[in-house]
Scaffold this motif. Sequence first.
Motif, PDB file in Angstrom:
ATOM      1  N   UNK A 660      38.504  30.789 106.533  1.00  0.00           N
ATOM      2  CA  UNK A 660      37.204  30.035 105.991  1.00  0.00           C
ATOM      3  C   UNK A 660      37.143  28.715 105.976  1.00  0.00           C
ATOM      4  N   UNK A 661      38.220  28.215 105.226  1.00  0.00           N
ATOM      5  CA  UNK A 661      38.303  26.801 104.936  1.00  0.00           C
ATOM      6  C   UNK A 661      39.565  26.561 104.596  1.00  0.00           C
ATOM      7  N   UNK A 662      40.192  25.420 103.976  1.00  0.00           N
ATOM      8  CA  UNK A 662      41.305  25.087 103.576  1.00  0.00           C
ATOM      9  C   UNK A 662      41.689  25.916 102.280  1.00  0.00           C
ATOM     10  N   UNK A 663      40.575  26.261 101.674  1.00  0.00           N
ATOM     11  CA  UNK A 663      41.013  27.100 100.330  1.00  0.00           C
ATOM     12  C   UNK A 663      40.826  28.616 100.250  1.00  0.00           C
ATOM     13  N   UNK A 664      40.087  28.941 101.357  1.00  0.00           N
ATOM     14  CA  UNK A 664      39.773  30.401 101.250  1.00  0.00           C
ATOM     15  C   UNK A 664      40.126  31.130 102.496  1.00  0.00           C
ATOM     16  N   UNK A 665      41.027  32.056 102.663  1.00  0.00           N
ATOM     17  CA  UNK A 665      41.329  32.958 103.859  1.00  0.00           C
ATOM     18  C   UNK A 665      41.123  34.404 103.499  1.00  0.00           C
ATOM     19  N   UNK A 666      41.020  35.097 104.573  1.00  0.00           N
ATOM     20  CA  UNK A 666      40.561  36.525 104.478  1.00  0.00           C
ATOM     21  C   UNK A 666      41.207  37.291 105.723  1.00  0.00           C
ATOM     22  N   UNK A 667      41.779  38.415 105.597  1.00  0.00           N
ATOM     23  CA  UNK A 667      42.298  39.122 106.635  1.00  0.00           C
ATOM     24  C   UNK A 667      42.182  40.667 106.206  1.00  0.00           C
ATOM     25  N   UNK A 668      42.437  41.314 107.519  1.00  0.00           N
ATOM     26  CA  UNK A 668      42.283  42.979 107.215  1.00  0.00           C
ATOM     27  C   UNK A 668      42.599  43.451 108.632  1.00  0.00           C
ATOM     28  N   UNK A 669      42.733  44.834 108.390  1.00  0.00           N
ATOM     29  CA  UNK A 669      42.747  45.475 109.759  1.00  0.00           C
ATOM     30  C   UNK A 669      42.417  47.159 109.668  1.00  0.00           C
ATOM     31  N   UNK A 670      42.090  47.811 110.970  1.00  0.00           N
ATOM     32  CA  UNK A 670      41.988  48.997 110.816  1.00  0.00           C
ATOM     33  C   UNK A 670      42.565  49.759 111.838  1.00  0.00           C
TER      34      UNK A 670
END
Length: 827
Positions: A660-670
């Motif tokens: 999302x930015x250089x400071x905020x990452x997000x991941x996942x899976x199904x």
Amino acid sequence: MKNILLFFLLLYTSHQVFAQSPATSTGKISGIVSDSSTSEAIEFASIGLLDKATGKIIDGTITDSSGTFLLENVANGTYQVGVRMVGYNNVTINNVVISDQNNTISLGKIFVVEPKTAEVVVIGKRELITEEVDRIVYNAENDATNKGGDATDVLRKAPLLSVDMDGNLSLRGNQNVKVLINGKASAITASSVADALKQIPADQIKSVEVITSPSAKYDAEGSAGVVNIVLKKNNLQGFLLNVDASAGVRGSNLGLNGSYRKKRMGFSLGGFGRAGYNIPGEYTNDQNGYDVSTNTHTRTVQNAHTQTVMGFGNYTLGWDYDIDSSNSLSASVKYGLRQMNTSQTGLYSQNYINDSLTGTSTRDVKTVNANHSIDANLTYTHLFKKPKHEFSLLGLYSRNNTNMDFTNNILNNADQTQISSRLKNLNHGYNQEITIQADYQQPLSKTQLLEVGAKNIYRQVYSKYEYFSANGADGDYVSFGNDSLNNTFHYNQNITAGYASYTVNFLKNYTLKAGLRYEYTSINAQYQQDREVSIPSYGVLVPSINVSRKLENGNMIKASYNRRIQRPSMQFLNPNVQASNPYNITVGNPSLHPEYSNNYELSYSAYIAKSSVTLAGFVRNTTGAIQAVRDVKGDTIHTTYQNIGNEDAYGLNLFTNISISNRFTFGGGVDAYYAMLRNNNPDPYYNASNQGWVVSGRINGSFDLSKGWGLQWFAFYRGNQVQLQGYQTGFGLYSLNLKKDFNKKKGSVGFGFENFFTPSIRIRTQLDSPLLNQSSANVMHTMNFKINFTYRIGKMSANDNKKKGKKSIENDDLKTGNDNSAPLNTR
């Protein structure tokens, strides 16, 4: 013997072909990153090597304490080099060209500036998940939540993988996964994958390679695929010592890892210990059976309090030496130990026949599962003049000694402080492997690569089991005079294999990797007392094919097919009667044959700005599946294993990584698949089939706070598991971690919170058939709070003499590195 002679003849012939060939180094890019205003060196700056055409990161590293970095093993081509450091603007250096005429590039000093004085040039961030033509790579070293745990915690975060509460690993719902560590198999993984994973510290894992479509280079074993755990390595000059420690409510660990390198020789020494304590739980069981021979209905109801205490250790000594620019040696010795003590206090049993209570009993049960293992390997690598032209010869000795014992103290019904009798089972065994392997690869052109190799595994499995009984608390133990309960079992297996694999890039954006592998297995099995087991030899031909197309926007489409086999491990072969619970016993079947599976996969990966998403569909068909067969004798359920099943799975996998930015990452899976199981038994009492959806998922994220603080979180859920005669309920895990870096990121301290809203997890297993109905449950208390501490001592600098390309043994044949710098994927 004939197979072994042919194997060594192949090695000798291959060596004569290339022994005199000269060698040369591959490309290298170096530089020094400094602050533009103070000229001070910048440590821990991220360096990325990017493909100029797609902008995708190919390789990366970080700067040392002097600001120096070195990228090695870079193939000919035109690249961008990106520099990124928190608090400074990103820098991109364009048109860095590596060629035969100029394969060593020094970028000199690279100055980075603060945002107020320079224009920002955005470069790619090192991805948490990357893809190759035959695998998905989870870059665990880039995930800050991997602190203070073991490999089971890391693998739960990798795409397509699931790990249950006992540490059993599955890939797309199938537990027939072969686990490699740095590309090598170990005797401990042959005995128990769950045990092996608990001995690997999470902090030392660099990446996890999920290989859903293994090429012909890999052993044919592992019907679901191969998981390769890549541990961190040091390629720099100097001395470094890392200290990792964690203390919590449920467990603590301490790890020390040091390395020293000078010129062409390097050493590494690592130690890791972990203790688990304060792990209470509860066990309940309600089973109903129908005994056909006596036409009686039985019921047994049980409950007990449980407690688990465990300890693990892992110690490694590594050595490598570059003989000259074309020849190198590497060796390592690893020693591991593990002990897990599980007790059931006051296991209370009520027995009914035709709804009438016939008796009760109470016992204290203690199970001890202990092992120690040693792995020793030596690798010789020869590099030819042309890049990717290599030969390697590898040897491995591996042995795992195990003890799986239990004692039952049967209490006096009138006075449960008194022991009326005792029962003891001792089961000592080992799995020993001697492996030799030769691999040769040669580029046929800039777009074609040929790989051939041969391998021989000689495996010895041993199990000695004894039952004893004693009167009262002090009576002497007396052995049972029964060959089915007291015996020694020998199982010797020899596997000789050869393979050929061909990779080609064509039509600019297409890659084809196809191969064929043949394995011949001979088995000799016998009991020491009076019984022989006749198991015929067999051969198997295993094809594989992987095709990928890279689209103009960098997205990728992949399709694959492979055939796999799954040989039974000692878990399924062991003839020892496992009767710690006398009303629910299990015994292995030494006459089992391998099971066979066909795997098909189609996937699409998209890269949008700083984010990636992959959607994959798969089909897996298995014949001759090894499945549990349950029978009722009196008030006891007897379980063994037979090759009687068909298993089909049709599923989808979706996973994403979003920056999302250089400071905020997000991941996942199904992960979701539809399972269809049947055992094809013509007897209506034993015929069984089941089907249904199985869904699991995971999410993770991180947020960089100011002044060295960071926040990370992770959550995992595994849905109900479809079994042949019933199901097992799902469970969820989650954690939140707060971390603070200090002393220029040489150290960090963290605070971890696990399952803080749900202090316990209850997992229930339900089995139903015409002969039995069983509902059992285990409750585990998993709420945990822990403190993590990490500190690095020493100084390393870039090493221009370090060679790449070393090989490793891959014994991936029992049931229980990412290089994109060249046009060809050689993995």
